[in-house]
Design a protein around this motif. Structure first.
Motif, short mmCIF file in Angstrom:
data_model
loop_
_atom_site.label_atom_id
_atom_site.label_comp_id
_atom_site.label_asym_id
_atom_site.label_seq_id
_atom_site.Cartn_x
_atom_site.Cartn_y
_atom_site.Cartn_z
N PRO A 105 -49.08 5.06 1.76
CA PRO A 105 -48.85 6.51 2.79
C PRO A 105 -49.08 7.39 2.05
O PRO A 105 -48.22 7.61 0.93
CB PRO A 105 -48.19 5.92 3.27
CG PRO A 105 -47.60 4.48 2.81
CD PRO A 105 -49.23 4.05 2.09
N PRO A 106 -48.06 8.35 2.74
CA PRO A 106 -47.74 10.12 1.63
C PRO A 106 -46.85 9.49 1.94
O PRO A 106 -46.02 9.04 3.15
CB PRO A 106 -48.29 11.19 2.88
CG PRO A 106 -48.57 10.63 4.16
CD PRO A 106 -49.64 9.11 3.43
N SER A 107 -45.83 10.83 0.82
CA SER A 107 -44.65 10.45 0.32
C SER A 107 -43.95 11.35 0.91
O SER A 107 -44.72 12.25 0.82
CB SER A 107 -44.49 10.27 -1.33
OG SER A 107 -44.36 11.52 -1.85
N GLY A 108 -43.11 11.23 1.53
CA GLY A 108 -41.67 11.91 1.91
C GLY A 108 -40.84 11.55 3.10
O GLY A 108 -40.05 10.96 2.69
N VAL A 109 -40.03 12.76 3.52
CA VAL A 109 -39.02 12.12 4.00
C VAL A 109 -38.87 11.87 5.65
O VAL A 109 -37.98 11.32 5.99
CB VAL A 109 -37.53 13.10 3.55
CG1 VAL A 109 -37.39 13.07 1.83
CG2 VAL A 109 -38.11 14.61 4.08
N GLU A 110 -39.96 12.94 5.93
CA GLU A 110 -39.69 12.18 7.68
C GLU A 110 -40.57 11.17 8.20
O GLU A 110 -39.87 11.05 8.85
CB GLU A 110 -41.43 14.04 7.87
CG GLU A 110 -41.11 13.76 9.19
CD GLU A 110 -42.40 15.52 9.78
OE1 GLU A 110 -42.78 14.81 11.08
OE2 GLU A 110 -42.55 15.80 9.12
N ILE A 111 -41.59 10.78 7.37
CA ILE A 111 -42.17 9.47 7.86
C ILE A 111 -41.46 8.20 7.55
O ILE A 111 -42.20 8.01 5.90
CB ILE A 111 -43.55 9.68 8.61
CG1 ILE A 111 -44.23 11.22 9.13
CG2 ILE A 111 -44.35 7.97 8.81
CD1 ILE A 111 -43.50 10.96 10.30
N ARG A 112 -40.87 7.20 7.79
CA ARG A 112 -40.54 5.97 7.65
C ARG A 112 -41.87 5.29 6.92
O ARG A 112 -41.48 4.49 6.36
CB ARG A 112 -39.46 6.49 8.04
CG ARG A 112 -38.34 6.04 8.20
CD ARG A 112 -36.68 5.76 8.36
NE ARG A 112 -35.89 6.55 8.44
CZ ARG A 112 -34.35 5.73 7.96
NH1 ARG A 112 -34.80 4.41 8.72
NH2 ARG A 112 -33.97 7.01 8.07
N GLU A 113 -42.24 5.03 8.32
CA GLU A 113 -43.40 3.94 7.97
C GLU A 113 -44.87 4.00 9.19
O GLU A 113 -44.74 4.58 10.02
CB GLU A 113 -43.22 2.50 8.65
CG GLU A 113 -42.51 2.20 9.45
CD GLU A 113 -41.66 0.97 9.76
OE1 GLU A 113 -43.07 0.23 8.95
OE2 GLU A 113 -41.12 0.57 9.75
N SER A 114 -45.56 4.06 9.50
CA SER A 114 -46.85 3.91 9.90
C SER A 114 -47.69 2.94 9.94
O SER A 114 -47.70 1.82 8.98
CB SER A 114 -47.96 5.44 9.60
OG SER A 114 -48.27 4.71 8.32
N GLY A 115 -48.73 2.16 11.16
CA GLY A 115 -49.15 1.14 10.76
C GLY A 115 -50.22 1.52 12.41
O GLY A 115 -49.98 2.00 13.56
N PHE A 116 -51.31 0.12 12.60
CA PHE A 116 -52.21 -0.23 13.67
C PHE A 116 -51.26 -0.88 14.46
O PHE A 116 -50.61 -2.75 13.47
CB PHE A 116 -53.11 -0.36 13.01
CG PHE A 116 -54.06 0.97 12.76
CD1 PHE A 116 -54.36 1.48 14.17
CD2 PHE A 116 -54.35 1.67 12.03
CE1 PHE A 116 -55.60 2.31 13.95
CE2 PHE A 116 -55.16 2.44 11.47
CZ PHE A 116 -55.78 2.69 12.80
N PHE A 117 -50.91 -1.12 15.80
CA PHE A 117 -50.35 -1.86 16.23
C PHE A 117 -51.18 -2.85 16.92
O PHE A 117 -51.93 -1.26 17.87
CB PHE A 117 -49.06 -1.63 16.89
CG PHE A 117 -48.20 -1.05 15.51
CD1 PHE A 117 -47.24 -2.47 15.48
CD2 PHE A 117 -48.15 0.24 15.28
CE1 PHE A 117 -46.46 -2.28 13.95
CE2 PHE A 117 -47.02 -0.36 14.57
CZ PHE A 117 -46.46 -1.20 14.00
N PRO A 118 -51.92 -3.14 18.21
CA PRO A 118 -52.78 -4.20 18.82
C PRO A 118 -51.36 -3.87 20.62
O PRO A 118 -49.97 -3.41 20.56
CB PRO A 118 -51.87 -5.55 19.21
CG PRO A 118 -51.70 -5.64 18.03
CD PRO A 118 -50.95 -5.00 17.23
N ILE A 119 -53.22 -2.36 21.59
CA ILE A 119 -52.40 -1.84 22.31
C ILE A 119 -51.69 -2.79 23.27
O ILE A 119 -50.93 -2.63 24.42
CB ILE A 119 -53.41 -1.50 23.07
CG1 ILE A 119 -53.95 -0.19 22.02
CG2 ILE A 119 -53.12 -0.82 24.15
CD1 ILE A 119 -55.17 0.54 22.39
N ALA A 120 -52.42 -4.20 23.23
CA ALA A 120 -51.57 -5.48 24.07
C ALA A 120 -50.20 -5.95 23.47
O ALA A 120 -49.23 -6.02 23.83
CB ALA A 120 -52.67 -5.88 24.13
N ASP A 121 -49.74 -5.43 22.74
CA ASP A 121 -48.09 -5.74 21.90
C ASP A 121 -47.46 -4.38 21.54
O ASP A 121 -47.33 -4.94 20.15
CB ASP A 121 -48.63 -6.79 21.18
CG ASP A 121 -47.89 -7.74 21.09
OD1 ASP A 121 -46.93 -7.70 21.03
OD2 ASP A 121 -47.17 -8.54 19.58
#
Length: 147
Positions: A105-121
């Motif tokens: 993931p890109p480094s920076g101060v705005e986003i702490r984390e990102s990821g794919f999550f099941p739509i149902a959960d």
């Protein structure tokens, strides 16, 4: 940055325009981000810069926040009025299924984390507006023009 833009627009009485992008995977997951300055999980997005089209802004924000690259043009899903922010704030929501994910993931101060999550959960702290937009996209809720 979006908060500063919104505050300046409110003082001037200007309209503000932002984008969000829903990236879905083949296995029924959606890409979400968690900001450093707001609680909860959101669809990637942000402000439209001068000289940008809505689609260009969505692709740029996706890349800046997650490192993902769009492999096809995003599809405009709907336009919304975000009265929670301002009576003149509008958000364009795009959908995209074809992306190349970044190795890191890109480094920076705005986003702490990102990821794919099941739509149902989705994560428990996914914002209510994000949950509504996802429900609209997958067809389990009608599209509401108010964000």
């Amino acid at each position: 940055m979006r908060r500063l833009t919104l505050a300046a627009n409110r003082l001037r009485g200007s309209m503000s325009l932002g984008v969000r992008i829903a990236v879905r995977s083949d296995d029924g997951c959606v890409l979400l981000v968690r900001h450093s300055y707001m609680p909860g999980w959101y669809l990637p997005g942000g402000a439209v810069d001068p000289g940008e089209t809505l689609a260009q802004a969505a692709v740029r924000e996706l890349h800046e926040e997650t490192g993902a690259q769009a492999l096809s043009p995003p599809r405009l899903f709907a336009m919304y009025l975000n009265v929670r922010i301002s009576p003149r704030d509008h958000v364009a929501l795009f959908c995209l299924d074809d992306v190349r994910l970044a190795d890191t993931p890109p480094s920076g101060v705005e986003i702490r984390e990102s990821g794919f999550f099941p739509i149902a959960d989705l994560p428990p702290d996914t914002t209510p507006a994000t949950r509504r937009r996802i429900a609209e996209i997958v067809g389990v809720a009608p599209t509401d023009p108010v964000w």
